[in-house]
Design a protein around this motif. Structure first.
Motif, PDB file in Angstrom:
ATOM      1  N   THR A 184       7.653  47.566   8.645  1.00 41.38           N
ATOM      2  CA  THR A 184       7.752  48.652   9.617  1.00 41.38           C
ATOM      3  C   THR A 184       8.870  48.385  10.616  1.00 41.38           C
ATOM      4  O   THR A 184       9.235  47.230  10.874  1.00 41.38           O
ATOM      5  CB  THR A 184       6.444  48.837  10.419  1.00 41.38           C
ATOM      6  OG1 THR A 184       6.168  47.658  11.159  1.00 41.38           O
ATOM      7  CG2 THR A 184       5.275  49.188   9.515  1.00 41.38           C
ATOM      8  N   VAL A 185       9.384  49.474  11.151  1.00 42.00           N
ATOM      9  CA  VAL A 185      10.360  49.422  12.237  1.00 42.00           C
ATOM     10  C   VAL A 185       9.839  50.338  13.332  1.00 42.00           C
ATOM     11  O   VAL A 185       9.609  51.527  13.087  1.00 42.00           O
ATOM     12  CB  VAL A 185      11.756  49.908  11.788  1.00 42.00           C
ATOM     13  CG1 VAL A 185      12.745  49.836  12.932  1.00 42.00           C
ATOM     14  CG2 VAL A 185      12.251  49.115  10.587  1.00 42.00           C
ATOM     15  N   ASP A 186       9.601  49.772  14.509  1.00 43.36           N
ATOM     16  CA  ASP A 186       9.206  50.580  15.661  1.00 43.36           C
ATOM     17  C   ASP A 186      10.470  50.880  16.447  1.00 43.36           C
ATOM     18  O   ASP A 186      11.294  49.990  16.697  1.00 43.36           O
ATOM     19  CB  ASP A 186       8.199  49.836  16.529  1.00 43.36           C
ATOM     20  CG  ASP A 186       6.863  49.664  15.829  1.00 43.36           C
ATOM     21  OD1 ASP A 186       6.409  50.623  15.185  1.00 43.36           O
ATOM     22  OD2 ASP A 186       6.286  48.570  15.924  1.00 43.36           O
ATOM     23  N   PHE A 187      10.625  52.158  16.830  1.00 43.92           N
ATOM     24  CA  PHE A 187      11.818  52.561  17.555  1.00 43.92           C
ATOM     25  C   PHE A 187      11.492  53.696  18.516  1.00 43.92           C
ATOM     26  O   PHE A 187      10.434  54.319  18.414  1.00 43.92           O
ATOM     27  CB  PHE A 187      12.944  52.949  16.591  1.00 43.92           C
ATOM     28  CG  PHE A 187      12.661  54.113  15.676  1.00 43.92           C
ATOM     29  CD1 PHE A 187      13.218  55.362  15.923  1.00 43.92           C
ATOM     30  CD2 PHE A 187      11.874  53.956  14.541  1.00 43.92           C
ATOM     31  CE1 PHE A 187      12.981  56.433  15.066  1.00 43.92           C
ATOM     32  CE2 PHE A 187      11.635  55.017  13.682  1.00 43.92           C
ATOM     33  CZ  PHE A 187      12.182  56.261  13.942  1.00 43.92           C
ATOM     34  N   GLU A 188      12.390  53.907  19.452  1.00 43.00           N
ATOM     35  CA  GLU A 188      12.250  54.985  20.421  1.00 43.00           C
ATOM     36  C   GLU A 188      13.467  55.890  20.338  1.00 43.00           C
ATOM     37  O   GLU A 188      14.594  55.407  20.233  1.00 43.00           O
ATOM     38  CB  GLU A 188      12.146  54.437  21.840  1.00 43.00           C
ATOM     39  CG  GLU A 188      10.884  53.669  22.117  1.00 43.00           C
ATOM     40  CD  GLU A 188      10.811  53.138  23.542  1.00 43.00           C
ATOM     41  OE1 GLU A 188      11.657  53.529  24.388  1.00 43.00           O
ATOM     42  OE2 GLU A 188       9.911  52.336  23.808  1.00 43.00           O
ATOM     43  N   LEU A 189      13.217  57.194  20.390  1.00 44.35           N
ATOM     44  CA  LEU A 189      14.273  58.185  20.489  1.00 44.35           C
ATOM     45  C   LEU A 189      14.098  58.895  21.815  1.00 44.35           C
ATOM     46  O   LEU A 189      13.143  59.653  21.992  1.00 44.35           O
ATOM     47  CB  LEU A 189      14.212  59.189  19.335  1.00 44.35           C
ATOM     48  CG  LEU A 189      14.324  58.629  17.927  1.00 44.35           C
ATOM     49  CD1 LEU A 189      14.240  59.745  16.895  1.00 44.35           C
ATOM     50  CD2 LEU A 189      15.603  57.827  17.762  1.00 44.35           C
ATOM     51  N   ASP A 190      14.972  58.596  22.746  1.00 48.23           N
ATOM     52  CA  ASP A 190      14.923  59.172  24.096  1.00 48.23           C
ATOM     53  C   ASP A 190      13.520  59.053  24.695  1.00 48.23           C
ATOM     54  O   ASP A 190      12.994  59.992  25.280  1.00 48.23           O
ATOM     55  CB  ASP A 190      15.403  60.621  24.081  1.00 48.23           C
ATOM     56  CG  ASP A 190      15.913  61.067  25.442  1.00 48.23           C
ATOM     57  OD1 ASP A 190      16.148  60.219  26.323  1.00 48.23           O
ATOM     58  OD2 ASP A 190      16.082  62.289  25.636  1.00 48.23           O
ATOM     59  N   GLY A 191      12.905  57.887  24.512  1.00 51.26           N
ATOM     60  CA  GLY A 191      11.599  57.600  25.103  1.00 51.26           C
ATOM     61  C   GLY A 191      10.407  57.907  24.214  1.00 51.26           C
ATOM     62  O   GLY A 191       9.295  57.465  24.505  1.00 51.26           O
ATOM     63  N   GLN A 192      10.577  58.672  23.140  1.00 49.34           N
ATOM     64  CA  GLN A 192       9.479  58.979  22.218  1.00 49.34           C
ATOM     65  C   GLN A 192       9.393  57.878  21.180  1.00 49.34           C
ATOM     66  O   GLN A 192      10.367  57.600  20.492  1.00 49.34           O
ATOM     67  CB  GLN A 192       9.702  60.328  21.532  1.00 49.34           C
ATOM     68  CG  GLN A 192       8.747  60.635  20.388  1.00 49.34           C
ATOM     69  CD  GLN A 192       7.298  60.752  20.810  1.00 49.34           C
ATOM     70  OE1 GLN A 192       6.996  61.467  21.752  1.00 49.34           O
ATOM     71  NE2 GLN A 192       6.407  60.049  20.125  1.00 49.34           N
ATOM     72  N   ARG A 193       8.218  57.251  21.073  1.00 46.75           N
ATOM     73  CA  ARG A 193       8.040  56.178  20.103  1.00 46.75           C
ATOM     74  C   ARG A 193       7.796  56.730  18.703  1.00 46.75           C
ATOM     75  O   ARG A 193       7.157  57.754  18.526  1.00 46.75           O
ATOM     76  CB  ARG A 193       6.854  55.304  20.518  1.00 46.75           C
ATOM     77  CG  ARG A 193       7.123  54.512  21.777  1.00 46.75           C
ATOM     78  CD  ARG A 193       6.004  53.541  22.094  1.00 46.75           C
ATOM     79  NE  ARG A 193       5.828  52.604  20.988  1.00 46.75           N
ATOM     80  CZ  ARG A 193       4.661  52.109  20.606  1.00 46.75           C
ATOM     81  NH1 ARG A 193       3.568  52.428  21.236  1.00 46.75           N
ATOM     82  NH2 ARG A 193       4.593  51.260  19.591  1.00 46.75           N
ATOM     83  N   PHE A 194       8.304  56.003  17.705  1.00 49.02           N
ATOM     84  CA  PHE A 194       8.116  56.286  16.285  1.00 49.02           C
ATOM     85  C   PHE A 194       7.904  54.968  15.555  1.00 49.02           C
ATOM     86  O   PHE A 194       8.349  53.919  16.018  1.00 49.02           O
ATOM     87  CB  PHE A 194       9.366  56.937  15.669  1.00 49.02           C
ATOM     88  CG  PHE A 194       9.643  58.334  16.126  1.00 49.02           C
ATOM     89  CD1 PHE A 194       9.215  59.419  15.383  1.00 49.02           C
ATOM     90  CD2 PHE A 194      10.345  58.560  17.297  1.00 49.02           C
ATOM     91  CE1 PHE A 194       9.485  60.710  15.799  1.00 49.02           C
ATOM     92  CE2 PHE A 194      10.621  59.853  17.726  1.00 49.02           C
ATOM     93  CZ  PHE A 194      10.196  60.922  16.984  1.00 49.02           C
ATOM     94  N   THR A 195       7.284  55.043  14.404  1.00 42.48           N
ATOM     95  CA  THR A 195       7.220  53.921  13.470  1.00 42.48           C
ATOM     96  C   THR A 195       7.775  54.406  12.140  1.00 42.48           C
ATOM     97  O   THR A 195       7.433  55.500  11.680  1.00 42.48           O
ATOM     98  CB  THR A 195       5.781  53.417  13.282  1.00 42.48           C
ATOM     99  OG1 THR A 195       5.283  52.938  14.525  1.00 42.48           O
ATOM    100  CG2 THR A 195       5.711  52.307  12.244  1.00 42.48           C
ATOM    101  N   ALA A 196       8.641  53.622  11.541  1.00 39.02           N
ATOM    102  CA  ALA A 196       9.140  53.886  10.188  1.00 39.02           C
ATOM    103  C   ALA A 196       8.510  52.840   9.278  1.00 39.02           C
ATOM    104  O   ALA A 196       8.537  51.648   9.583  1.00 39.02           O
ATOM    105  CB  ALA A 196      10.662  53.798  10.151  1.00 39.02           C
ATOM    106  N   LEU A 197       7.928  53.270   8.185  1.00 44.21           N
ATOM    107  CA  LEU A 197       7.200  52.405   7.250  1.00 44.21           C
ATOM    108  C   LEU A 197       7.861  52.431   5.890  1.00 44.21           C
ATOM    109  O   LEU A 197       8.147  53.504   5.356  1.00 44.21           O
ATOM    110  CB  LEU A 197       5.757  52.907   7.116  1.00 44.21           C
ATOM    111  CG  LEU A 197       4.926  52.378   5.950  1.00 44.21           C
ATOM    112  CD1 LEU A 197       4.552  50.920   6.188  1.00 44.21           C
ATOM    113  CD2 LEU A 197       3.695  53.227   5.749  1.00 44.21           C
ATOM    114  N   ASN A 198       8.113  51.268   5.323  1.00 46.92           N
ATOM    115  CA  ASN A 198       8.552  51.173   3.929  1.00 46.92           C
ATOM    116  C   ASN A 198       7.302  51.090   3.064  1.00 46.92           C
ATOM    117  O   ASN A 198       6.760  50.016   2.828  1.00 46.92           O
ATOM    118  CB  ASN A 198       9.420  49.922   3.716  1.00 46.92           C
ATOM    119  CG  ASN A 198      10.838  50.134   4.157  1.00 46.92           C
ATOM    120  OD1 ASN A 198      11.345  51.246   4.173  1.00 46.92           O
ATOM    121  ND2 ASN A 198      11.502  49.050   4.531  1.00 46.92           N
TER     122      ASN A 198
END
Length: 166
Positions: A57-71
């Protein structure tokens, strides 16, 4: 007891492009960053089939909104039932997001301000003024703006305003 950071964090399922996709999105949106990354280990390898040490997984923020990307593998694909809206103040901002997110995406999936990016994720790049034009959906002005929008791929604020004003 753990401290809850955000109530809702979208998790985006990718085959094996989670890290590349997160870097792509972080490179487009202001005030954005990769926050953490986890990796597959030996546990469950007979189920997930991933090499130990590869990105889980990669946890990231786009302009303060959190997301998780999962392989998670090739089992699931994005579709138009889910999209992310970007509300833009002007044509310059709209063009910025449209040009970057649509690069490498499917041009046949572009309609009425919607696009699919190179990873198959759908986005709506929408001028705030259009939302205001469509508030009174029964007015003639609103109907003209809506009809104009239906003919567009990338939205054109000047053309929408011209249609709205008659």
């Amino acid at each position: 007891m753990s401290k809850r950071i955000h109530t809702i964090v979208p998790c985006l399922w990718f085959d094996d492009q989670a890290e590349a996709a997160a870097n792509f999105y972080v490179g487009i949106f202001p005030n954005s960053k990769i926050t953490t990354m986890s990796r597959y280990g030996d546990a469950g390898r007979d189920v997930h089939g991933r090499e130990p040490g590869s990105v889980l997984t990669v946890d990231f923020e786009l302009d303060g909104q959190r997301f998780t990307a999962l392989n998670g593998g090739p089992i699931f694909k994005f579709n138009e039932a889910l999209s992310f809206q970007i509300h833009c103040d002007d044509q310059q901002e709209l063009d910025y997001y449209w040009d970057r997110l649509s690069a490498g995406g499917d041009p046949n999936a572009q309609q009425c301000g919607w696009l699919k990016d190179r990873y198959g994720l759908s986005w709506q790049v929408v001028p705030i003024v259009m939302l205001e034009m469509l508030e009174d959906s029964l007015s003639e002005r609103s109907q003209r703006a809506f009809a104009a929008m239906m003919q567009m791929k990338k939205l054109d604020i000047a053309a929408l305003r011209k249609a709205y004003d008659g």
